[in-house]
Write a protein that holds these residues in place. Structure first.
Motif, PDB file in Angstrom:
ATOM      1  N   GLU A   1      44.639  43.284  36.100  1.00 10.61           N
ATOM      2  CA  GLU A   1      45.235  42.151  37.192  1.00 10.61           C
ATOM      3  C   GLU A   1      46.337  42.754  38.192  1.00 10.61           C
ATOM      4  O   GLU A   1      47.004  43.603  37.526  1.00 10.61           O
ATOM      5  N   CYS A   2      46.891  41.771  39.294  1.00  9.50           N
ATOM      6  CA  CYS A   2      47.790  42.012  39.839  1.00  9.50           C
ATOM      7  C   CYS A   2      48.556  41.409  39.762  1.00  9.50           C
ATOM      8  O   CYS A   2      49.052  40.006  38.888  1.00  9.50           O
ATOM      9  N   VAL A   3      50.171  42.292  38.984  1.00  2.00           N
ATOM     10  CA  VAL A   3      50.943  41.429  38.937  1.00  2.00           C
ATOM     11  C   VAL A   3      52.366  41.842  39.047  1.00  2.00           C
ATOM     12  O   VAL A   3      52.741  42.718  39.926  1.00  2.00           O
ATOM     13  N   ASP A   4      53.119  40.505  39.665  1.00  5.03           N
ATOM     14  CA  ASP A   4      54.803  40.734  39.974  1.00  5.03           C
ATOM     15  C   ASP A   4      55.577  41.079  38.977  1.00  5.03           C
ATOM     16  O   ASP A   4      56.367  39.749  38.238  1.00  5.03           O
ATOM     17  N   GLY A   5      55.486  42.466  38.713  1.00  2.26           N
ATOM     18  CA  GLY A   5      56.971  42.656  37.559  1.00  2.26           C
ATOM     19  C   GLY A   5      58.030  42.310  37.462  1.00  2.26           C
ATOM     20  O   GLY A   5      58.677  41.776  36.519  1.00  2.26           O
ATOM     21  N   ASP A   6      59.062  42.076  38.398  1.00  3.23           N
ATOM     22  CA  ASP A   6      59.957  41.827  38.737  1.00  3.23           C
ATOM     23  C   ASP A   6      60.452  40.761  39.559  1.00  3.23           C
ATOM     24  O   ASP A   6      61.570  40.373  39.803  1.00  3.23           O
ATOM     25  N   GLY A   7      59.227  39.863  39.441  1.00  2.49           N
ATOM     26  CA  GLY A   7      59.411  38.350  39.827  1.00  2.49           C
ATOM     27  C   GLY A   7      60.243  38.501  41.402  1.00  2.49           C
ATOM     28  O   GLY A   7      61.035  36.879  41.181  1.00  2.49           O
ATOM     29  N   ASP A   8      59.856  38.982  42.197  1.00  2.00           N
ATOM     30  CA  ASP A   8      59.894  39.488  43.663  1.00  2.00           C
ATOM     31  C   ASP A   8      59.048  37.625  44.376  1.00  2.00           C
ATOM     32  O   ASP A   8      59.164  37.948  46.193  1.00  2.00           O
ATOM     33  N   GLY A   9      58.180  37.720  43.696  1.00  2.00           N
ATOM     34  CA  GLY A   9      57.190  36.894  44.228  1.00  2.00           C
ATOM     35  C   GLY A   9      55.608  37.530  45.098  1.00  2.00           C
ATOM     36  O   GLY A   9      54.831  36.979  44.856  1.00  2.00           O
ATOM     37  N   LEU A  10      55.927  38.902  44.988  1.00  2.00           N
ATOM     38  CA  LEU A  10      55.023  39.868  45.675  1.00  2.00           C
ATOM     39  C   LEU A  10      54.281  40.104  44.098  1.00  2.00           C
ATOM     40  O   LEU A  10      55.128  40.947  43.990  1.00  2.00           O
ATOM     41  N   PRO A  11      53.314  41.029  44.101  1.00  2.00           N
ATOM     42  CA  PRO A  11      52.014  41.813  42.880  1.00  2.00           C
ATOM     43  C   PRO A  11      53.160  43.340  43.117  1.00  2.00           C
ATOM     44  O   PRO A  11      52.708  43.638  44.739  1.00  2.00           O
ATOM     45  N   GLU A  12      52.908  44.260  42.668  1.00  2.00           N
ATOM     46  CA  GLU A  12      53.279  45.272  42.744  1.00  2.00           C
ATOM     47  C   GLU A  12      52.473  46.103  42.717  1.00  2.00           C
ATOM     48  O   GLU A  12      51.121  45.927  42.169  1.00  2.00           O
TER      49      GLU A  12
END
Length: 234
Positions: free
Chosen positions: A160-171
């Motif tokens: 999956e595409c995941v926004d690991g740092d919570g900035d609103g965009l996936p890494e």
């Protein structure tokens, strides 16, 4: 057809053989006039709508000045010299990577400029590399605008595409070709009322690299999408 990174658009001796856009146009769109605007040493600033920090301090945010250059100098020259409308449904604005980002920003900020915009492997993570993501293009795009939108990427991810740092965009990893952020923008635009196959087009070329050869291979598809959305030479 207005393209950015002009040094790479026609010349087969440039990076990865260049786009060779003239070859595609001769074969599939012979009535189209292509204008390619060279980049300069300030490319990162010119093609970005906001400043971001890539590790050496803030850079970027001059896209409005670049769009003004296109609107006030480049396109008036083209209209006068070649007798074309070069506006609205008679104009496509296209680019890749940061050039794709500024093309898509034009759709948001200057919706009357072009009938269709093309963003290939667009650097849609800009605004969230060293900042909180609130100024990333997807976060700023709050309403459906006039131009049709074509998005694509190569690369891909396992899982999956995941926004690991919570900035609103996936890494996206370096080899993912902006796959996840492109999917995010596609889904966001669909939620704003864009209709896939009508004024929103998305293509994924699994594993394709982030280079001119890959963009060259997808150019005919991108322009075909714009033509189906109403683009016609005028």
């Amino acid at each position: 057809l207005l393209l950015h990174d002009g040094q790479n658009v026609f010349d087969p001796g440039t990076f990865f053989g260049g786009w060779q856009a003239d070859v595609t146009l001769d074969r599939a769109f012979p009535d189209v006039l292509a204008v390619a605007v060279d980049n300069g040493p300030d490319r990162f600033a010119t093609y970005t709508h906001t400043a971001d920090d890539l590790g050496d301090g803030l850079v970027g945010g001059a896209a409005d000045a670049y769009l003004a250059l296109l609107e006030e100098e480049v396109l008036p020259f083209v209209r006068a010299r070649f007798g074309v409308a070069a506006v609205g449904e008679g104009l496509v604005v296209a680019g890749s990577s940061l050039g794709g980002l500024v093309s898509l920003y034009a759709a948001q900020a200057r919706p009357e400029l072009a009938g269709c915009v093309v963003g290939m492997s667009s650097t849609l993570g800009w605004g969230a590399f060293g900042r909180d993501g609130s100024e990333a293009l997807v976060a700023r795009w709050s309403a459906r605008t006039a131009p049709a939108i074509y998005l694509d990427s190569g690369g891909g991810v396992s899982g999956e595409c995941v926004d690991g740092d919570g900035d609103g965009l996936p890494e996206d990893a370096d080899d993912s070709d902006n796959y996840c952020v492109t999917l995010q923008l596609r889904d966001h635009l669909s939620g704003l009322g864009y209709a896939e196959g009508t004024d929103l087009f998305h293509w994924w070329e699994p594993g394709a690299p982030h280079n001119e050869a890959a963009w060259r291979d997808r150019l005919e598809r991108a322009l075909g999408a714009c033509a189906s959305a109403g683009w016609a030479a005028r």
